[in-house]
Design a protein around this motif. Structure first.
Motif, PDB file in Angstrom:
ATOM      1  N   LEU A   1      -9.845 -50.682   8.817  1.00  0.00           N
ATOM      2  CA  LEU A   1      -8.441 -50.346   9.056  1.00  0.00           C
ATOM      3  C   LEU A   1      -7.929 -50.972  10.352  1.00  0.00           C
ATOM      4  CD1 LEU A   1      -8.443 -46.597   7.953  1.00  0.00           C
ATOM      5  CD2 LEU A   1      -7.785 -48.619   6.622  1.00  0.00           C
ATOM      6  N   ALA A   2      -8.785 -51.110  11.354  1.00  0.00           N
ATOM      7  CA  ALA A   2      -8.389 -51.717  12.622  1.00  0.00           C
ATOM      8  C   ALA A   2      -7.932 -53.157  12.422  1.00  0.00           C
ATOM      9  CB  ALA A   2      -9.539 -51.657  13.618  1.00  0.00           C
ATOM     10  N   ALA A   3      -8.498 -53.831  11.436  1.00  0.00           N
ATOM     11  CA  ALA A   3      -8.114 -55.217  11.154  1.00  0.00           C
ATOM     12  C   ALA A   3      -6.652 -55.322  10.714  1.00  0.00           C
ATOM     13  CB  ALA A   3      -9.027 -55.802  10.080  1.00  0.00           C
ATOM     14  N   ARG A   4      -6.073 -54.231  10.268  1.00  0.00           N
ATOM     15  CA  ARG A   4      -4.669 -54.229   9.826  1.00  0.00           C
ATOM     16  C   ARG A   4      -3.690 -54.048  10.985  1.00  0.00           C
ATOM     17  NH1 ARG A   4      -5.316 -49.898   4.878  1.00  0.00           N
ATOM     18  NH2 ARG A   4      -7.001 -50.988   3.806  1.00  0.00           N
ATOM     19  N   GLY A   5      -4.203 -53.754  12.176  1.00  0.00           N
ATOM     20  CA  GLY A   5      -3.340 -53.492  13.327  1.00  0.00           C
ATOM     21  C   GLY A   5      -2.997 -52.017  13.423  1.00  0.00           C
ATOM     22  N   GLY A   6      -2.155 -51.689  14.382  1.00  0.00           N
ATOM     23  CA  GLY A   6      -1.766 -50.303  14.605  1.00  0.00           C
ATOM     24  C   GLY A   6      -2.759 -49.589  15.499  1.00  0.00           C
ATOM     25  N   CYS A   7      -2.506 -48.305  15.734  1.00  0.00           N
ATOM     26  CA  CYS A   7      -3.392 -47.505  16.562  1.00  0.00           C
ATOM     27  C   CYS A   7      -3.212 -46.027  16.234  1.00  0.00           C
ATOM     28  CB  CYS A   7      -3.182 -47.775  18.051  1.00  0.00           C
ATOM     29  SG  CYS A   7      -1.504 -48.110  18.561  1.00  0.00           S
ATOM     30  N   TRP A   8      -4.236 -45.249  16.539  1.00  0.00           N
ATOM     31  CA  TRP A   8      -4.257 -43.814  16.252  1.00  0.00           C
ATOM     32  C   TRP A   8      -4.402 -43.040  17.555  1.00  0.00           C
ATOM     33  CZ3 TRP A   8      -8.342 -43.224  11.746  1.00  0.00           C
ATOM     34  CH2 TRP A   8      -7.885 -43.898  10.602  1.00  0.00           C
ATOM     35  N   PHE A   9      -3.774 -41.850  17.583  1.00  0.00           N
ATOM     36  CA  PHE A   9      -3.804 -41.011  18.772  1.00  0.00           C
ATOM     37  C   PHE A   9      -4.059 -39.564  18.392  1.00  0.00           C
ATOM     38  CE2 PHE A   9      -1.202 -44.676  19.578  1.00  0.00           C
ATOM     39  CZ  PHE A   9      -1.704 -45.140  20.774  1.00  0.00           C
ATOM     40  N   ARG A  10      -4.610 -38.810  19.361  1.00  0.00           N
ATOM     41  CA  ARG A  10      -4.931 -37.402  19.140  1.00  0.00           C
ATOM     42  C   ARG A  10      -4.583 -36.600  20.400  1.00  0.00           C
ATOM     43  NH1 ARG A  10      -9.149 -34.762  16.242  1.00  0.00           N
ATOM     44  NH2 ARG A  10     -10.017 -36.770  15.717  1.00  0.00           N
ATOM     45  N   ALA A  11      -4.125 -35.369  20.150  1.00  0.00           N
ATOM     46  CA  ALA A  11      -3.976 -34.360  21.206  1.00  0.00           C
ATOM     47  C   ALA A  11      -4.424 -33.061  20.561  1.00  0.00           C
ATOM     48  CB  ALA A  11      -2.536 -34.263  21.688  1.00  0.00           C
ATOM     49  N   GLY A  12      -5.602 -32.563  20.951  1.00  0.00           N
ATOM     50  CA  GLY A  12      -6.167 -31.392  20.282  1.00  0.00           C
ATOM     51  C   GLY A  12      -6.344 -31.701  18.805  1.00  0.00           C
ATOM     52  N   PRO A  13      -5.888 -30.820  17.922  1.00  0.00           N
ATOM     53  CA  PRO A  13      -6.057 -31.057  16.485  1.00  0.00           C
ATOM     54  C   PRO A  13      -4.979 -31.960  15.884  1.00  0.00           C
ATOM     55  CG  PRO A  13      -5.040 -28.927  16.820  1.00  0.00           C
ATOM     56  CD  PRO A  13      -5.369 -29.474  18.195  1.00  0.00           C
ATOM     57  N   VAL A  14      -4.002 -32.378  16.677  1.00  0.00           N
ATOM     58  CA  VAL A  14      -2.881 -33.182  16.180  1.00  0.00           C
ATOM     59  C   VAL A  14      -3.223 -34.663  16.247  1.00  0.00           C
ATOM     60  CG1 VAL A  14      -0.461 -33.799  16.587  1.00  0.00           C
ATOM     61  CG2 VAL A  14      -1.225 -31.435  16.931  1.00  0.00           C
ATOM     62  N   GLN A  15      -3.030 -35.362  15.131  1.00  0.00           N
ATOM     63  CA  GLN A  15      -3.231 -36.806  15.101  1.00  0.00           C
ATOM     64  C   GLN A  15      -1.955 -37.498  14.635  1.00  0.00           C
ATOM     65  OE1 GLN A  15      -6.640 -38.649  13.284  1.00  0.00           O
ATOM     66  NE2 GLN A  15      -7.882 -36.806  13.558  1.00  0.00           N
ATOM     67  N   LEU A  16      -1.605 -38.567  15.339  1.00  0.00           N
ATOM     68  CA  LEU A  16      -0.529 -39.454  14.918  1.00  0.00           C
ATOM     69  C   LEU A  16      -1.134 -40.834  14.720  1.00  0.00           C
ATOM     70  CD1 LEU A  16       2.379 -38.455  17.342  1.00  0.00           C
ATOM     71  CD2 LEU A  16       2.085 -37.803  14.951  1.00  0.00           C
ATOM     72  N   HIS A  17      -0.888 -41.404  13.555  1.00  0.00           N
ATOM     73  CA  HIS A  17      -1.366 -42.750  13.242  1.00  0.00           C
ATOM     74  C   HIS A  17      -0.152 -43.672  13.217  1.00  0.00           C
ATOM     75  CE1 HIS A  17      -5.105 -41.095  10.902  1.00  0.00           C
ATOM     76  NE2 HIS A  17      -5.032 -40.648  12.144  1.00  0.00           N
ATOM     77  N   LEU A  18      -0.245 -44.793  13.900  1.00  0.00           N
ATOM     78  CA  LEU A  18       0.812 -45.789  13.895  1.00  0.00           C
ATOM     79  C   LEU A  18       0.296 -46.983  13.114  1.00  0.00           C
ATOM     80  CD1 LEU A  18       3.424 -45.143  15.620  1.00  0.00           C
ATOM     81  CD2 LEU A  18       1.419 -43.954  16.441  1.00  0.00           C
TER      82      LEU A  18
END
Length: 127
Positions: free
Chosen positions: A39-56
């Motif tokens: 998935l990293a090969a497609r670009g973007g980035c993922w983030f977390r704060a506690g149990p919350v995840q946002l994927h870009l």
């Protein structure tokens, strides 16, 4: 049966990862989490704060949504809004949701984010 939201994915234009990292990690205080290599090969980035995840995720024909947004519950909303503003992020307060303090902000590619905190009820007062 649905048990929880695992993550929310937002779109971003190609080549915006460094701006996203500066905002989601530097401004919001989230932690970047590694994407699986395929998935990293497609670009973007993922983030977390506690149990919350946002994927870009990268979208070649990117256009930020005008209404769609994640609603992120925070604690200490006044201090959190001040943190964002001090780091250059616009904060727009909205008092239209009963029982909550909330504001909106936008990431560097135009994604709308809602931040909200329930107002603690005084004994005998409905929320």
């Amino acid at each position: 049966m649905i048990a929880a939201v695992d993550h929310v994915q937002l779109a971003a234009p190609p080549g915006s990862e460094e701006r996203l990292r500066a905002y989601y990690a530097g401004v919001l205080g989230m932690t970047e989490i590694p994407k699986p290599p395929v998935l990293a090969a497609r670009g973007g980035c993922w983030f977390r704060a506690g149990p919350v995840q946002l994927h870009l995720g990268v979208e070649t024909d990117f256009r930020p949504a005008k209404k769609a947004h994640p609603g992120l519950r925070v604690t200490g909303i006044e201090a959190y809004a001040a943190r964002l503003a001090a780091r250059g992020a616009a904060v727009t307060w909205d008092d239209d949701l009963p029982g909550h303090r909330r504001f909106y902000s936008y990431d560097p590619v135009g994604n709308r984010l809602e931040f909200l905190e329930p107002i603690a009820a005084r004994p005998g007062t409905p929320v």
